[in-house]
Design a protein around this motif. Structure first.
Motif, short mmCIF file in Angstrom:
data_model
loop_
_atom_site.label_atom_id
_atom_site.label_comp_id
_atom_site.label_asym_id
_atom_site.label_seq_id
_atom_site.Cartn_x
_atom_site.Cartn_y
_atom_site.Cartn_z
N VAL A 186 82.66 -37.76 143.55
CA VAL A 186 81.90 -38.09 144.83
C VAL A 186 82.51 -37.29 146.07
CG1 VAL A 186 81.86 -39.95 146.47
CG2 VAL A 186 82.12 -40.42 143.84
N CYS A 187 81.31 -37.02 146.64
CA CYS A 187 81.64 -36.16 147.98
C CYS A 187 80.83 -36.62 148.87
CB CYS A 187 81.23 -34.89 147.78
SG CYS A 187 81.48 -33.70 149.22
N ARG A 188 81.69 -37.21 150.10
CA ARG A 188 80.98 -37.79 151.23
C ARG A 188 79.95 -39.00 150.58
NH1 ARG A 188 80.16 -32.54 154.99
NH2 ARG A 188 82.31 -32.28 155.40
N GLN A 189 80.19 -39.80 149.82
CA GLN A 189 79.61 -40.87 149.28
C GLN A 189 78.28 -40.74 148.76
OE1 GLN A 189 78.89 -43.05 153.21
NE2 GLN A 189 80.27 -44.55 152.40
N VAL A 190 78.15 -39.43 148.04
CA VAL A 190 77.29 -38.84 147.33
C VAL A 190 77.82 -38.74 145.86
CG1 VAL A 190 75.46 -37.20 146.70
CG2 VAL A 190 75.76 -37.84 149.14
N LEU A 191 77.26 -39.10 144.81
CA LEU A 191 77.59 -38.68 143.44
C LEU A 191 76.85 -37.69 142.87
CD1 LEU A 191 79.29 -40.38 141.22
CD2 LEU A 191 77.21 -41.33 140.45
N TYR A 192 77.91 -36.80 142.30
CA TYR A 192 77.50 -35.47 141.71
C TYR A 192 77.82 -35.43 140.35
CZ TYR A 192 76.98 -33.34 146.28
OH TYR A 192 76.57 -32.93 147.54
N VAL A 193 76.98 -34.66 139.50
CA VAL A 193 77.41 -34.38 138.28
C VAL A 193 77.77 -32.93 138.06
CG1 VAL A 193 75.14 -34.17 137.41
CG2 VAL A 193 76.61 -34.31 135.73
N PHE A 194 78.92 -32.60 137.43
CA PHE A 194 79.32 -31.19 137.41
C PHE A 194 79.15 -30.18 136.47
CE2 PHE A 194 82.26 -33.51 140.43
CZ PHE A 194 81.71 -32.90 141.59
N GLY A 195 78.81 -30.83 135.44
CA GLY A 195 78.57 -30.30 133.99
C GLY A 195 78.45 -31.20 132.71
N ARG A 207 73.91 -44.61 148.40
CA ARG A 207 75.24 -43.88 148.60
C ARG A 207 76.30 -44.90 148.14
NH1 ARG A 207 75.91 -39.60 152.12
NH2 ARG A 207 74.11 -38.84 152.73
N LEU A 208 77.39 -44.30 147.57
CA LEU A 208 78.73 -45.04 146.89
C LEU A 208 79.31 -45.33 148.17
CD1 LEU A 208 79.96 -43.38 143.67
CD2 LEU A 208 78.69 -45.47 144.15
N VAL A 209 79.37 -46.67 148.50
CA VAL A 209 80.25 -47.19 149.35
C VAL A 209 81.93 -46.93 149.11
CG1 VAL A 209 80.86 -49.23 150.81
CG2 VAL A 209 78.58 -48.76 150.13
N HIS A 210 81.97 -47.26 147.98
CA HIS A 210 83.43 -47.23 147.34
C HIS A 210 83.17 -46.05 146.01
CE1 HIS A 210 85.02 -49.84 150.06
NE2 HIS A 210 84.35 -50.76 149.65
N SER A 211 84.11 -45.52 145.51
CA SER A 211 83.94 -44.66 144.50
C SER A 211 84.65 -45.33 143.12
CB SER A 211 84.79 -43.14 144.24
OG SER A 211 86.17 -43.37 144.73
N VAL A 212 85.54 -46.50 143.38
CA VAL A 212 86.10 -47.05 142.37
C VAL A 212 85.39 -47.58 141.12
CG1 VAL A 212 87.66 -49.43 141.82
CG2 VAL A 212 87.79 -48.00 143.85
N PRO A 213 84.12 -48.01 141.39
CA PRO A 213 83.13 -48.68 140.35
C PRO A 213 83.00 -47.37 139.20
CG PRO A 213 82.56 -49.39 142.26
CD PRO A 213 83.33 -48.37 142.60
#
Length: 197
Positions: A54-63, A144-150
């Motif tokens: 997660v970066c600035r509430q945006v979820l990324y896939v890296f590979g 946007r992800l409000v929290h990354s915990v989930p």
């Protein structure tokens, strides 16, 4: 065809990972929540692993990495973790302090920093644990992800979510994840005052 799993990377890990010009070939699991167990998550050879962050509430896939083998390490009658570092090469920084398993994979994809999940994909993301489907929580109306915990941990993805993530990874580049906040921020108006003395 195996199952697909998301594997959460902290900011520190994905910043290190994206500095490497190499394909992902190894991951490490352990007994703690900071380095969870792939075996406990029911990952098997043939499964696909998608590192996310997660970066600035945006979820990324890296590979993506396809699992070739999961090896238990560190026990009295088991191999030492160091015996498997040759598989890791530049990926040793992923191992953490307490590891109990090494996941060896095929060179499936390079690491990307520019594959954000669109808001509509994040909103419909569903994990598929054995006890039944679970949509992720704490997602805003614009995705946007409000929290990354989930999303922290290793989670089996539903077929549709795995297809969505694969499409984002295989698609055109998007906005690059920025690892650091802007250097200079303006102070709040009430603090931007002349000194008293």
């Amino acid at each position: 065809m195996g199952e697909a799993y998301s594997v959460y990377w902290s900011r520190e890990r994905w910043i290190h990972a994206t500095a490497r010009c190499a394909h992902l070939t190894v991951l490490f699991g352990g007994p703690h929540t900071s380095l969870p167990s792939f075996r406990r998550a029911t990952v098997q050879p043939g499964d696909l692993l998608y590192p996310i962050g997660v970066c600035r509430q945006v979820l990324y896939v890296f590979g993506r990495m396809c699992v070739k083998e999961i090896v238990a390490v560190g026990g009295a009658s088991q191999p030492r973790p160091e015996d498997y570092f040759r598989h890791g090469g530049d990926w040793r920084f992923l191992k953490g302090k307490c590891i109990s398993e090494v996941v060896i994979g095929t060179e499936d994809s390079a690491i990307h920093l520019d594959r954000p999940l669109p808001g509509e994909v994040t909103k419909r993301l569903v994990f598929a644990p054995r006890r039944g489907p679970r949509p992720i929580k704490h997602v805003s109306d614009d995705g946007r992800l409000v929290h990354s915990v989930p999303v922290q941990g290793i989670y089996r993805l539903s077929e549709s979510s795995a297809a969505d993530i694969e499409a984002v990874l295989a698609g055109p580049p998007g906005k690059v994840a920025c690892p650091f906040p802007p250097r200079h921020r303006q102070p709040p108006p009430h603090l931007n005052m002349d000194p008293l003395f």
